[in-house]
Design an enzyme around this catalytic site. Structure first.
Site, PDB file in Angstrom:
ATOM      1  N   GLU A 186       0.778  -1.246  -0.172  1.00 25.83           N
ATOM      2  CA  GLU A 186       0.172  -0.041  -0.119  1.00 25.83           C
ATOM      3  C   GLU A 186       0.973   1.092  -0.098  1.00 25.83           C
ATOM      4  OE1 GLU A 186      -1.234   2.029   3.168  1.00 25.83           O
ATOM      5  OE2 GLU A 186      -0.976   0.475   4.788  1.00 25.83           O
TER       6      GLU A 186
ATOM      7  N   VAL B 259      -5.144   0.568   3.500  1.00 30.20           N
ATOM      8  CA  VAL B 259      -5.295  -1.003   3.473  1.00 30.20           C
ATOM      9  C   VAL B 259      -6.809  -1.339   2.610  1.00 30.20           C
ATOM     10  CG1 VAL B 259      -5.938  -2.785   5.018  1.00 30.20           C
ATOM     11  CG2 VAL B 259      -3.909  -1.340   5.457  1.00 30.20           C
TER      12      VAL B 259
ATOM     13  N   SER C   7     -12.168   2.388  11.195  1.00 27.51           N
ATOM     14  CA  SER C   7     -11.552   2.561   9.799  1.00 27.51           C
ATOM     15  C   SER C   7     -12.226   1.769   8.688  1.00 27.51           C
ATOM     16  CB  SER C   7     -10.103   2.086   9.850  1.00 27.51           C
ATOM     17  OG  SER C   7      -9.464   1.888   8.696  1.00 27.51           O
ATOM     18  N   ALA C   8     -12.510   2.313   7.647  1.00 30.49           N
ATOM     19  CA  ALA C   8     -12.868   1.832   6.306  1.00 30.49           C
ATOM     20  C   ALA C   8     -12.123   0.293   6.264  1.00 30.49           C
ATOM     21  CB  ALA C   8     -12.996   2.392   5.147  1.00 30.49           C
TER      22      ALA C   8
ATOM     23  N   LYS D  95      -2.833  -0.823  14.744  1.00 30.14           N
ATOM     24  CA  LYS D  95      -1.815   0.033  15.180  1.00 30.14           C
ATOM     25  C   LYS D  95      -2.209   0.385  16.997  1.00 30.14           C
ATOM     26  CE  LYS D  95      -2.726   2.708  11.649  1.00 30.14           C
ATOM     27  NZ  LYS D  95      -2.760   1.785  10.041  1.00 30.14           N
TER      28      LYS D  95
HETATM   29  N1  PSU Z   1       0.356   0.927   8.395  1.00 33.35           N
HETATM   30  C1  PSU Z   1       1.523   1.702   8.729  1.00 33.35           C
HETATM   31  N2  PSU Z   1       1.440   3.055   8.503  1.00 33.35           N
HETATM   32  C2  PSU Z   1      -0.014   3.684   7.942  1.00 33.35           C
HETATM   33  C3  PSU Z   1      -1.152   2.779   7.901  1.00 33.35           C
HETATM   34  C4  PSU Z   1      -0.857   1.510   7.989  1.00 33.35           C
HETATM   35  O1  PSU Z   1       2.517   1.479   9.224  1.00 33.35           O
HETATM   36  O2  PSU Z   1       0.181   4.930   7.915  1.00 33.35           O
HETATM   37  C5  PSU Z   1      -2.349   3.260   7.216  1.00 33.35           C
HETATM   38  C6  PSU Z   1      -2.934   2.408   6.107  1.00 33.35           C
HETATM   39  O3  PSU Z   1      -2.978   2.833   5.225  1.00 33.35           O
HETATM   40  C7  PSU Z   1      -4.404   1.994   6.818  1.00 33.35           C
HETATM   41  C8  PSU Z   1      -4.498   3.545   7.485  1.00 33.35           C
HETATM   42  O4  PSU Z   1      -5.460   1.999   6.049  1.00 33.35           O
HETATM   43  O5  PSU Z   1      -3.277   3.620   8.221  1.00 33.35           O
HETATM   44  C9  PSU Z   1      -5.636   3.630   8.546  1.00 33.35           C
HETATM   45  O6  PSU Z   1      -6.359   5.020   8.458  1.00 33.35           O
HETATM   46  P1  PSU Z   1      -7.951   5.523   9.052  1.00 33.35           P
HETATM   47  O7  PSU Z   1      -7.517   4.950  10.510  1.00 33.35           O
HETATM   48  O8  PSU Z   1      -7.987   6.628   8.707  1.00 33.35           O
HETATM   49  O9  PSU Z   1      -8.451   4.393   8.373  1.00 33.35           O
HETATM   50 MN    MN Z   2     -11.239   6.992  10.270  1.00 31.85          MN
END
Ligand code: PSU
Ligand code: MN
Length: 329
Positions: free
Chosen positions: A24, A106, A161-162, A180
């Site tokens: 990604e 992701v 998250s989506a 995370k």
């Molecule tokens: N893994 C990492 N760093 C990142 C991400 C994943 O080590 O920045 C990203 C991925 O693209 C994941 C996104 O889909 O964080 C999630 O963002 P959100 O919480 O806004 O859905």
């Molecule tokens: Mn979000």
């Protein structure tokens, strides 16, 4: 629907049944600081190749979803970031129609990769349920006084998250270091269960915590090699259980972040995000950047170790999968 552009190399690999690993681009564009991210993008692709598979970094360039970026594409996505949007699945159509450029999360990477027939994908940590979900502790007030009804009147923030609903419906194997640690890990695991996403611990039965090797949350399934993962994927295909398989690979203990430092920085970063009144897709990049800053770059090194480790495991799984289909590398 805008066409998906697949690089010639990835197209050939897929046609011949070779091992392919999707990567990604949001973790590069919005999770890591420039100019280090450019270098990392190239390094991850090299790691996939060293593992005997073909890398397919995914992003949207001038509206075109692209699977298998070339050097110029990678350069754009890891540039100063001003034009690079963060695109989830719901953003693909407008980005396409309006000709915009962005990195894929992701969710959107998994979705695009699965569409073109890629079965294995490596990332850092999945998105999930944010800690503020369901209460007003984070993201409630921006200090402007117009944040809507006060707590108790039924309006609460809920940020999930989506990545989660997309994985529920996307047949792909995602190698990650759990979710995370900035998230509500327990709530995220509950959602993965509800959504029917298979979760396998890679040589562990303890769900890993991204910067930390363990979270204390037990997993039902542990696998010890790539052949087992490939067998799980084949069984899922035969049964028609259509969701993703998540392979949770912990960061090696010596490479992990110190737990005390982690907890201290996290508390501060969550409070800062709350004060800043952050919403939606800005939250994750903000928290990751706060970590990198407040640990003087240490969390950045851990993040890189996490992603490298996941890419290595993903290459093994993709290779085992190709071999099981009669295509030895
Ligand atoms: N893994 C990492 N760093 C990142 C991400 C994943 O080590 O920045 C990203 C991925 O693209 C994941 C996104 O889909 O964080 C999630 O963002 P959100 O919480 O806004 O859905
Ligand atoms: Mn979000």
């Amino acid at each position: 629907m805008p066409d998906i552009k697949v690089s010639a190399e990835v197209q050939d690999a897929l046609a011949d049944g070779w091992a392919v690993v999707a990567l990604e681009s949001t973790l590069l564009a919005h999770g890591l600081p420039a100019p280090r991210n450019r270098e990392v993008g190239g390094e991850l692709e090299q790691l996939v190749r060293a593992g005997g598979a073909v890398p397919a970094t995914v992003a949207v360039l001038d509206g075109v979803p692209t699977v298998g970026l070339d050097a110029a594409g990678l350069e754009r996505i890891t540039g100063d970031g001003s034009e690079v949007l963060k695109l989830s699945v719901r953003d693909l159509a407008p980005a396409g129609a309006l000709g915009r450029t962005g990195a894929t999360t992701v969710a959107s990477t998994a979705w695009l990769a699965a569409r073109v027939g890629i079965r294995v994908f490596a990332t850092g940590g999945l998105g999930g349920v944010h800690r503020a979900a369901g209460d007003e502790a984070l993201g409630g007030s921006d200090g402007s006084g117009d944040d809507g009804p006060p707590a108790g009147l039924g309006t609460v923030s809920y940020d999930e998250s989506a990545d989660l609903p997309t994985l529920a419906a996307t047949p792909i194997t995602v190698v990650c270091a759990g979710v995370k640690s900035i998230l509500d890990v327990g709530a995220t695991l509950e959602r993965l269960e509800t959504l029917g996403v298979t979760v396998l611990g890679w040589r562990t039965a303890d769900f890993p915590g991204f910067y930390l090797p363990s979270t204390g949350h037990r997993l039902d399934w542990r696998v010890d090699d790539a052949e087992q993962v490939s067998a799980v994927m084949a069984a899922a295909d035969r049964l028609g259980t259509s969701g993703a398989v998540v392979v949770a690979n912990p960061v090696a203990e010596p490479e992990a972040l110190d737990r005390e430092l982690h907890d201290r920085v996290l508390t501060d970063a969550l409070a800062a995000a709350g004060r800043a009144g952050l919403r939606g897709k800005a939250v994750t990049p903000f928290l990751l950047a706060a970590f990198h800053r407040e640990t003087a770059g240490r969390s950045l090194e851990v993040n890189l170790a996490v992603v490298r480790g996941n890419v290595r495991v993903a290459a093994k799984i993709a290779t085992a999968w190709a071999k099981d289909r009669g295509n030895a590398a």
